[in-house]
Scaffold this motif. Structure first.
Motif, PDB file in Angstrom:
ATOM      1  N   THR A  29       4.832  19.459 -36.331  1.00 43.43           N
ATOM      2  CA  THR A  29       4.339  19.859 -37.649  1.00 43.43           C
ATOM      3  C   THR A  29       4.381  21.372 -37.812  1.00 43.43           C
ATOM      4  OG1 THR A  29       2.031  19.949 -36.931  1.00 43.43           O
ATOM      5  CG2 THR A  29       2.820  17.863 -37.852  1.00 43.43           C
ATOM      6  N   ARG A  30       4.247  22.099 -36.705  1.00 41.50           N
ATOM      7  CA  ARG A  30       4.296  23.568 -36.772  1.00 41.50           C
ATOM      8  C   ARG A  30       5.732  24.071 -36.952  1.00 41.50           C
ATOM      9  NH1 ARG A  30      -0.335  25.984 -37.812  1.00 41.50           N
ATOM     10  NH2 ARG A  30       0.348  27.804 -36.674  1.00 41.50           N
ATOM     11  N   PRO A  34       6.223  24.770 -41.917  1.00 40.71           N
ATOM     12  CA  PRO A  34       6.475  25.972 -42.722  1.00 40.71           C
ATOM     13  C   PRO A  34       7.594  25.794 -43.760  1.00 40.71           C
ATOM     14  CG  PRO A  34       6.179  26.579 -40.435  1.00 40.71           C
ATOM     15  CD  PRO A  34       6.237  25.065 -40.485  1.00 40.71           C
ATOM     16  N   PHE A  35       8.494  24.878 -43.516  1.00 39.76           N
ATOM     17  CA  PHE A  35       9.611  24.663 -44.440  1.00 39.76           C
ATOM     18  C   PHE A  35       9.255  23.621 -45.503  1.00 39.76           C
ATOM     19  CE2 PHE A  35      13.840  23.264 -45.777  1.00 39.76           C
ATOM     20  CZ  PHE A  35      14.495  24.472 -45.916  1.00 39.76           C
ATOM     21  N   VAL A  42       5.963  14.702 -43.962  1.00 36.69           N
ATOM     22  CA  VAL A  42       6.195  15.371 -42.678  1.00 36.69           C
ATOM     23  C   VAL A  42       5.554  14.566 -41.553  1.00 36.69           C
ATOM     24  CG1 VAL A  42       5.658  17.434 -41.308  1.00 36.69           C
ATOM     25  CG2 VAL A  42       6.506  17.672 -43.649  1.00 36.69           C
ATOM     26  N   TRP A  43       4.295  14.200 -41.726  1.00 28.07           N
ATOM     27  CA  TRP A  43       3.601  13.438 -40.681  1.00 28.07           C
ATOM     28  C   TRP A  43       4.246  12.069 -40.466  1.00 28.07           C
ATOM     29  CZ3 TRP A  43       0.746  14.927 -36.896  1.00 28.07           C
ATOM     30  CH2 TRP A  43       0.043  16.138 -37.002  1.00 28.07           C
ATOM     31  N   GLY A 164      -3.142  20.036 -30.353  1.00 30.95           N
ATOM     32  CA  GLY A 164      -3.868  20.147 -31.605  1.00 30.95           C
ATOM     33  C   GLY A 164      -5.017  21.126 -31.596  1.00 30.95           C
ATOM     34  N   PHE A 165      -5.675  21.287 -30.448  1.00 37.02           N
ATOM     35  CA  PHE A 165      -6.871  22.108 -30.406  1.00 37.02           C
ATOM     36  C   PHE A 165      -6.703  23.440 -29.719  1.00 37.02           C
ATOM     37  CE2 PHE A 165      -8.487  17.912 -31.268  1.00 37.02           C
ATOM     38  CZ  PHE A 165      -9.514  18.136 -32.170  1.00 37.02           C
ATOM     39  N   TYR A 166      -5.663  23.577 -28.878  1.00 32.11           N
ATOM     40  CA  TYR A 166      -5.530  24.818 -28.122  1.00 32.11           C
ATOM     41  C   TYR A 166      -4.174  25.502 -28.270  1.00 32.11           C
ATOM     42  CZ  TYR A 166      -9.948  23.587 -26.059  1.00 32.11           C
ATOM     43  OH  TYR A 166     -11.259  23.279 -25.901  1.00 32.11           O
ATOM     44  N   LEU A 167      -3.102  24.754 -28.346  1.00 32.37           N
ATOM     45  CA  LEU A 167      -1.789  25.389 -28.396  1.00 32.37           C
ATOM     46  C   LEU A 167      -1.428  25.855 -29.803  1.00 32.37           C
ATOM     47  CD1 LEU A 167       0.228  23.023 -26.034  1.00 32.37           C
ATOM     48  CD2 LEU A 167      -0.780  25.259 -25.506  1.00 32.37           C
ATOM     49  N   LEU A 168      -2.034  25.258 -30.817  1.00 31.42           N
ATOM     50  CA  LEU A 168      -1.708  25.655 -32.188  1.00 31.42           C
ATOM     51  C   LEU A 168      -2.475  26.868 -32.542  1.00 31.42           C
ATOM     52  CD1 LEU A 168      -1.361  22.239 -33.964  1.00 31.42           C
ATOM     53  CD2 LEU A 168       0.424  23.700 -33.078  1.00 31.42           C
TER      54      LEU A 168
END
Length: 168
Positions: A29-30, A34-35, A42-43, A164-168
């Protein structure tokens, strides 16, 4: 015949590749967001591509494991999937504009296919391959399969949480 250490290492492998599957799906999703934005399209596209790639990967992995149940082949597949895992972050700027003509509904699906199908397909081959390697007796196939899929799913939970909670 696999030793206990080899079996545990194969189980760890399934856990880590399971984490990689969901991490790639969430991180997708990241890359696409953005596009196209973070729309339901998307999901849905990421979920559909993930499930489709895994299903085909399971089939291909089972076939390959029965033909050539060799550790080296399994780890080669994982190595290639690792390289392919990184590729979307390098080629997204070329792939995403190519999908623009498909619109906001189908563009994300085509983009997800182009960016994520191959690494997810390769990661899908891991579980049946490991089941083949760890199963010592036909009467314990269910136990082997259950353990492998439980560990892969647990890894996916951890991968999704971390992404979802740390890398984003």
């Amino acid at each position: 015949m696999e030793s206990k250490g080899n079996i545990y290492f194969l189980y760890l492998t399934v856990f880590i590749t399971g984490a990689s599957v969901l991490a790639l799906e969430v991180l997708g999703t990241r890359i696409i967001g953005p596009f196209y934005g973070t729309t339901v399209f998307v999901w849905t596209s990421l979920i559909l591509v993930t499930l489709g790639a895994l299903a085909l990967g399971y089939f291909a992995g089972g076939y390959l494991a029965d033909k050539k149940p060799i550790h080296g082949i399994l780890y080669l597949i994982i190595g290639v999937s690792g390289i392919m895992f990184l590729l979307p972050m390098k080629i997204d700027q070329w792939i995403l504009p190519l999908t623009d003509g498909f619109g906001f509904q189908y563009g994300p699906l085509i983009a997800a296919l182009g960016l994520f199908f191959i690494p997810l397909f390769l990661l899908g081959t891991v579980s049946p391959f490991v089941i083949r390697l760890v199963t010592k007796e036909v009467k314990k196939t269910g136990r082997s399969a259950g353990t492998v899929f439980a560990l892969g799913t647990a890894g996916s939970i951890l991968g999704g949480f971390l992404a979802g909670f740390y890398l984003l």
